[in-house]
Design a protein around this motif. Structure first.
Motif, short mmCIF file in Angstrom:
data_model
loop_
_atom_site.label_atom_id
_atom_site.label_comp_id
_atom_site.label_asym_id
_atom_site.label_seq_id
_atom_site.Cartn_x
_atom_site.Cartn_y
_atom_site.Cartn_z
N MET A 78 2.40 14.24 8.45
CA MET A 78 1.61 13.12 7.96
C MET A 78 2.49 11.89 7.78
O MET A 78 3.64 11.98 7.37
CB MET A 78 0.90 13.45 6.64
CG MET A 78 1.79 13.77 5.48
SD MET A 78 0.91 14.03 3.90
CE MET A 78 -0.11 15.42 4.28
N ASN A 79 1.92 10.76 8.15
CA ASN A 79 2.52 9.47 7.86
C ASN A 79 1.76 8.93 6.65
O ASN A 79 0.54 8.81 6.70
CB ASN A 79 2.38 8.52 9.05
CG ASN A 79 3.11 7.22 8.81
OD1 ASN A 79 4.32 7.20 8.68
ND2 ASN A 79 2.35 6.14 8.74
N VAL A 80 2.47 8.64 5.58
CA VAL A 80 1.85 8.16 4.35
C VAL A 80 2.32 6.73 4.10
O VAL A 80 3.53 6.46 4.09
CB VAL A 80 2.23 9.05 3.15
CG1 VAL A 80 1.58 8.54 1.88
CG2 VAL A 80 1.87 10.50 3.42
N SER A 81 1.38 5.84 3.90
CA SER A 81 1.69 4.46 3.54
C SER A 81 1.15 4.20 2.14
O SER A 81 -0.02 4.50 1.86
CB SER A 81 1.06 3.48 4.52
OG SER A 81 1.57 3.69 5.82
N ILE A 82 2.00 3.65 1.28
CA ILE A 82 1.59 3.31 -0.08
C ILE A 82 1.86 1.83 -0.31
O ILE A 82 2.73 1.23 0.31
CB ILE A 82 2.30 4.17 -1.15
CG1 ILE A 82 3.82 4.07 -1.04
CG2 ILE A 82 1.85 5.63 -1.01
CD1 ILE A 82 4.58 4.85 -2.12
N SER A 83 1.10 1.24 -1.21
CA SER A 83 1.18 -0.20 -1.44
C SER A 83 2.37 -0.61 -2.30
O SER A 83 2.76 -1.77 -2.30
CB SER A 83 -0.11 -0.71 -2.09
OG SER A 83 -0.26 -0.10 -3.36
N ASP A 84 2.95 0.34 -3.03
CA ASP A 84 4.04 0.03 -3.95
C ASP A 84 4.95 1.25 -4.03
O ASP A 84 4.48 2.35 -4.32
CB ASP A 84 3.46 -0.29 -5.33
CG ASP A 84 4.48 -0.80 -6.33
OD1 ASP A 84 5.65 -0.36 -6.29
OD2 ASP A 84 4.11 -1.63 -7.17
N HIS A 116 -8.13 -3.39 3.73
CA HIS A 116 -8.99 -3.79 2.62
C HIS A 116 -8.10 -3.97 1.40
O HIS A 116 -7.22 -3.14 1.16
CB HIS A 116 -10.06 -2.71 2.38
CG HIS A 116 -11.12 -3.12 1.41
ND1 HIS A 116 -10.92 -3.12 0.05
CD2 HIS A 116 -12.39 -3.55 1.61
CE1 HIS A 116 -12.01 -3.52 -0.56
NE2 HIS A 116 -12.93 -3.80 0.37
N PRO A 117 -8.33 -5.00 0.62
CA PRO A 117 -7.43 -5.28 -0.51
C PRO A 117 -7.40 -4.21 -1.61
O PRO A 117 -6.44 -4.15 -2.38
CB PRO A 117 -7.92 -6.62 -1.06
CG PRO A 117 -9.31 -6.77 -0.55
CD PRO A 117 -9.37 -6.02 0.74
N ASP A 118 -8.41 -3.34 -1.68
CA ASP A 118 -8.44 -2.30 -2.72
C ASP A 118 -7.67 -1.03 -2.34
O ASP A 118 -7.43 -0.17 -3.18
CB ASP A 118 -9.89 -1.92 -3.06
CG ASP A 118 -10.63 -3.04 -3.77
OD1 ASP A 118 -9.97 -3.99 -4.26
OD2 ASP A 118 -11.87 -2.98 -3.82
N ILE A 119 -7.29 -0.92 -1.07
CA ILE A 119 -6.59 0.29 -0.61
C ILE A 119 -5.16 0.30 -1.14
O ILE A 119 -4.43 -0.68 -1.00
CB ILE A 119 -6.60 0.37 0.93
CG1 ILE A 119 -8.03 0.48 1.47
CG2 ILE A 119 -5.75 1.56 1.41
CD1 ILE A 119 -8.14 0.37 2.97
N LEU A 120 -4.78 1.44 -1.73
CA LEU A 120 -3.43 1.63 -2.26
C LEU A 120 -2.64 2.68 -1.49
O LEU A 120 -1.42 2.77 -1.62
CB LEU A 120 -3.48 2.03 -3.74
CG LEU A 120 -4.16 1.04 -4.69
CD1 LEU A 120 -4.24 1.62 -6.09
CD2 LEU A 120 -3.42 -0.29 -4.68
N VAL A 121 -3.33 3.51 -0.70
CA VAL A 121 -2.69 4.58 0.06
C VAL A 121 -3.48 4.88 1.32
O VAL A 121 -4.71 4.79 1.32
CB VAL A 121 -2.54 5.86 -0.81
CG1 VAL A 121 -3.89 6.40 -1.25
CG2 VAL A 121 -1.74 6.94 -0.09
#
Length: 131
Positions: A78-84, A116-121
């Motif tokens: 899995m490739n995981v992208s997080i906002s912070d 979308h601006p609400d996406i965090l992950v």
């Protein structure tokens, strides 16, 4: 060809709930699109709720995999992208809770922005489902 899945035992990687490698033989490879979970099953916003978004994202992945005859245990990478980057340990703890052992191989990245601006992950996995 018989299906086989071997998860290389993690050393230091176990702390972060991922395996250094997963080897498969046979099976059906499923390349999944990136999945998010910024809304719950009732369409209610999960904006600002990182833990809830991660759990919803895994729930959404489980549903997609179910449609092709698989489950989360079939995920090999899995490739995981997080906002912070400060969310990385929270993500790791949730993944430990979900997988417990035989973790997928993984990459974790911090992303400046999502669609979308609400996406965090966002999680983009590859699964191999036994024949």
């Amino acid at each position: 060809m018989a299906f086989a899945k071997i998860t290389l035992e993690p050393t230091w990687e176990a702390k972060y709930a991922y395996s250094p490698a997963v080897v498969t033989k046979g099976g059906k490879i499923v390349w999944l699109a990136g999945h998010v979970g910024f809304m719950d099953d009732d369409g209610q916003s999960l904006a600002g709720q990182f833990e809830h978004q991660v759990r919803q994202t895994f729930k959404n992945l489980e549903a997609t995999l179910g449609r092709v005859g698989g489950s989360l245990t079939d995920v090999v990478w899995m490739n995981v992208s997080i906002s912070d980057g400060r969310y990385s340990q929270v993500f790791t703890e949730i993944r430990k809770d979900i997988y417990r052992k035989d973790f997928p191989a993984s990459t974790l990245l911090t992303t400046a922005a999502f669609a979308h601006p609400d996406i965090l992950v966002e999680i983009t996995p590859v699964a191999v489902i036994p024949d």
